[in-house]
Motif scaffolding. Structure first.
Motif, PDB file in Angstrom:
ATOM      1  N   ARG A 233      -3.681   4.006 -14.918  1.00 39.55           N
ATOM      2  CA  ARG A 233      -4.877   4.242 -14.151  1.00 39.55           C
ATOM      3  C   ARG A 233      -5.167   5.653 -14.276  1.00 39.55           C
ATOM      4  NH1 ARG A 233      -2.087   7.437 -10.620  1.00 39.55           N
ATOM      5  NH2 ARG A 233      -1.331   6.461  -8.603  1.00 39.55           N
TER       6      ARG A 233
ATOM      7  N   PRO B 287      -6.933   8.077 -11.241  1.00 38.47           N
ATOM      8  CA  PRO B 287      -7.792   8.007 -10.058  1.00 38.47           C
ATOM      9  C   PRO B 287      -8.150   9.398  -9.527  1.00 38.47           C
ATOM     10  CG  PRO B 287      -5.237   8.157  -9.854  1.00 38.47           C
ATOM     11  CD  PRO B 287      -5.816   8.407 -11.418  1.00 38.47           C
ATOM     12  N   PRO B 288      -9.096   9.822 -10.033  1.00 43.14           N
ATOM     13  CA  PRO B 288      -9.792  11.315  -9.573  1.00 43.14           C
ATOM     14  C   PRO B 288     -10.213  11.306  -8.226  1.00 43.14           C
ATOM     15  CG  PRO B 288     -11.283  10.215 -10.991  1.00 43.14           C
ATOM     16  CD  PRO B 288      -9.975   9.424 -11.135  1.00 43.14           C
ATOM     17  N   SER B 289      -9.949  12.246  -7.331  1.00 40.57           N
ATOM     18  CA  SER B 289     -10.811  12.350  -6.203  1.00 40.57           C
ATOM     19  C   SER B 289     -12.135  12.969  -6.387  1.00 40.57           C
ATOM     20  CB  SER B 289     -10.114  13.353  -5.284  1.00 40.57           C
ATOM     21  OG  SER B 289      -8.497  12.822  -5.173  1.00 40.57           O
TER      22      SER B 289
ATOM     23  N   GLU C  70     -10.903   7.954  -5.789  1.00 40.68           N
ATOM     24  CA  GLU C  70     -10.260   7.988  -4.514  1.00 40.68           C
ATOM     25  C   GLU C  70     -11.003   9.036  -3.590  1.00 40.68           C
ATOM     26  OE1 GLU C  70      -6.049   8.880  -5.600  1.00 40.68           O
ATOM     27  OE2 GLU C  70      -5.797   6.918  -6.134  1.00 40.68           O
TER      28      GLU C  70
ATOM     29  N   TYR D 292      -4.614   8.716   2.361  1.00 37.75           N
ATOM     30  CA  TYR D 292      -4.438   8.447   0.774  1.00 37.75           C
ATOM     31  C   TYR D 292      -3.170   7.794   0.362  1.00 37.75           C
ATOM     32  CZ  TYR D 292      -2.848  10.757  -3.195  1.00 37.75           C
ATOM     33  OH  TYR D 292      -2.410  10.764  -4.600  1.00 37.75           O
TER      34      TYR D 292
ATOM     35  N   VAL E  38      -3.253   4.626  -2.081  1.00 39.37           N
ATOM     36  CA  VAL E  38      -2.834   4.615  -3.318  1.00 39.37           C
ATOM     37  C   VAL E  38      -1.923   3.275  -3.594  1.00 39.37           C
ATOM     38  CG1 VAL E  38      -1.463   5.736  -4.991  1.00 39.37           C
ATOM     39  CG2 VAL E  38      -3.228   7.291  -3.953  1.00 39.37           C
TER      40      VAL E  38
ATOM     41  N   ARG F 147       1.102  10.853 -13.795  1.00 40.32           N
ATOM     42  CA  ARG F 147       0.264  11.643 -13.363  1.00 40.32           C
ATOM     43  C   ARG F 147       0.995  13.001 -13.099  1.00 40.32           C
ATOM     44  NH1 ARG F 147       1.303   9.088  -7.081  1.00 40.32           N
ATOM     45  NH2 ARG F 147       3.536   9.381  -7.196  1.00 40.32           N
TER      46      ARG F 147
ATOM     47  N   HIS G 247       2.625  15.642  -7.937  1.00 44.88           N
ATOM     48  CA  HIS G 247       2.692  14.372  -7.190  1.00 44.88           C
ATOM     49  C   HIS G 247       4.198  13.726  -7.074  1.00 44.88           C
ATOM     50  CE1 HIS G 247      -1.741  13.691  -6.586  1.00 44.88           C
ATOM     51  NE2 HIS G 247      -1.735  13.914  -7.672  1.00 44.88           N
TER      52      HIS G 247
HETATM   53  N1  GLU Z   1      -6.416  11.306  -6.477  1.00 40.15           N
HETATM   54  C1  GLU Z   1      -5.346  12.090  -6.913  1.00 40.15           C
HETATM   55  C2  GLU Z   1      -5.661  13.325  -7.458  1.00 40.15           C
HETATM   56  O1  GLU Z   1      -6.851  13.487  -7.774  1.00 40.15           O
HETATM   57  C3  GLU Z   1      -4.463  11.197  -7.954  1.00 40.15           C
HETATM   58  C4  GLU Z   1      -3.080  10.428  -7.075  1.00 40.15           C
HETATM   59  C5  GLU Z   1      -2.314   9.953  -8.222  1.00 40.15           C
HETATM   60  O2  GLU Z   1      -2.325   9.909  -9.463  1.00 40.15           O
HETATM   61  O3  GLU Z   1      -1.625   8.904  -7.513  1.00 40.15           O
HETATM   62  O4  GLU Z   1      -5.106  14.083  -7.721  1.00 40.15           O
END
Ligand code: GLU
Length: 463
Positions: free
Chosen positions: A18, A20-22, A54, A164, A168, A182, A186
């Protein structure tokens, strides 16, 4: 056999990654790398990649950033795998279901407490079993955390407003994620997320934390040293294929000498086990070099379409000059690092001698360093004039001209022939070779310049 193939295909299809950008900012170049690595891993294994916004931070999440992220991904050519786009803001029901379940089984509890402003309120906290969590990261190996220090952390502000980490984990579970690739930043979130996973009964995906991207001085990459939005690179004249190529090499290499890749070559060769642990240094010069290599490989018409806007209108719109421009194009293409260079090159008059009449010659400059007699130079240029006059308009190409001149130049002295020839055609200390110049200027233009230079040399007996 068939069964085996079916089984293999099925297995491959199991891989789901995946991105998953914010949507709280434009697509940062570092996040584009995360998207690419997830994409490459999924595609290499015949799996799929999911795009998920996200946007739990409702105040900072903006539609315009979502649009920028989609725009950038589509420019890079990474869009085709996102038939459906998820948004966490649209998934409240799903989170609530899991939250209620945790509350029911007493794995989470409502805690009445004061917020930072001293107001009474309640949050939902996770009942931390205080265990040690060990997970195997594909890049970093075994990682162990003692979760005791996390305490009973908050997972929701209310039943309809999860934070968050909870969103997730639920999403990764509901969407069937098998691999989480990622940024290294993280890693510290992982133990919390694994605890939540265990509580909701989700299987643990495979983790791979990518090395940080560093500036040249090994500090954190920031706006000042190159961390700009992906779409800014487009505006500056980088090609999407060059950006992808460069990003792929930020932390990964195939273990061979190859540095220039197309997206399909990357998909074919990408091996997650070859990702390095150490930080990857972002080097804009290297990116420029890769861009230049990709520009060289563009079909001339594609290149022209990309840089047309930077070519002065007087040249672009003048039918009589278009043939010349077309012939000049490979020269421009060869020396262009980023597309905007073309504007600067024209602005700086780098190609003006192809289009403008030349001023009178400075005799000294027409003479080769080892042959300082104007009359001798005039003789050589006259011979060149004679040879070129015999070539038909149709054959007036670089290769043909070179073939005709080469023997004479070799016998009479290459410098003594080719230097005045080149200078007569360009009046520049530096320019493409005289065969290329002749072909671009065309028979008529070439002969006219040679004639003018011969005349000047003949009228100037001594230096
Ligand atoms: N939304 C997070 C971000 O933009 C990514 C979270 C994830 O990869 O678990 O950094």
């Amino acid at each position: 056999m068939l069964e085996l193939i079916l089984e293999m295909t099925e297995k491959q299809h199991d891989i789901i990654t995946r991105f998953p950008p914010s949507p709280t900012g434009k697509l940062h170049i570092g996040n584009a790398r995360t998207a690419l690595f997830n994409y490459l891993f999924a595609k290499h294994n015949g799996g799929k990649i999911i795009l998920r916004f996200e946007d739990t931070d409702r105040a900072r999440s903006k539609k315009e950033y979502e649009e920028n992220i989609l725009d950038a991904l589509s420019w890079l050519g990474l869009d085709m795998e996102f038939p459906e786009i998820y948004r966490q803001s649209e998934r409240t029901e799903i989170y609530r279901k899991h939250l209620e379940h945790l509350l029911e089984k007493n794995a989470a509890y409502i805690s009445n407490e004061k917020n930072e402003r001293g107001e009474e309120g309640s949050v939902i906290r996770f009942r931390n079993p205080n265990t040690k969590i060990t997970f195997t990261d594909l890049i970093r190996g075994e990682i162990t955390f003692d979760t005791k220090e996390l305490g009973d952390f908050v997972i929701a502000r209310s039943i309809d407003n999860v934070i968050y980490h909870f969103a997730v984990v639920v999403d990764d579970f509901e969407m069937g994620l098998t691999h989480i690739i990622r940024g290294e930043d993280h890693i510290s979130n992982t133990p919390r997320q694994i605890l939540i996973q265990q509580a909701i009964g989700a299987p643990r995906p495979v983790y791979a934390h990518l090395p940080l991207i560093l500036a040249k001085d090994r500090s954190k990459l920031s706006k000042r040293n190159g961390a700009v939005a992906t779409t800014d690179y487009r505006e500056q004249g980088y090609l999407p294929q060059a950006i992808l190529n460069y990003l792929a090499l930020l932390g990964w290499n195939p273990g061979t000498e190859q540095e220039i890749f197309t997206l399909s070559q990357l998909i074919e060769q990408f091996d997650i086990n070859k990702i390095q642990k150490g930080g990857a240094v972002f080097d804009i010069e290297k990116l420029k070099w890769i861009n230049k290599e990709h520009i060289k490989h563009l079909p001339p018409d594609t290149f022209l379409a990309m840089v047309e806007q930077y070519i002065p209108e007087t040249i672009r719109n003048e039918v009589a000059l278009q043939g010349k421009l077309h012939k000049l194009l490979p020269v421009i293409q060869e020396k262009t690092e980023i597309l905007c260079d073309v504007k600067q090159q024209f602005d700086a008059g780098e190609y003006s001698y192809f289009f403008d009449d030349l001023p009178p010659y400075t005799i000294d400059k027409l003479l080769w360093k080892d042959e300082r007699e104007p009359i001798k130079a005039a003789e050589k240029l006259s011979k060149v004039f004679e040879i070129l006059s015999e070539i038909s308009e149709k054959n007036f190409s670089e290769i043909f001209i070179k073939e005709k001149i080469w023997d004479f130049a070799t016998n009479a002295g290459r410098g003594a022939v080719l230097w005045p020839m080149r200078y007569a055609l360009s009046q520049r200390e530096k320019s493409p070779d005289p065969f290329i110049l002749s072909a671009i200027l065309g028979k008529e233009g070439t002969l006219a310049r040679l004639k003018k230079a011969i005349g000047a040399l003949e009228n100037h007996k001594t230096v």
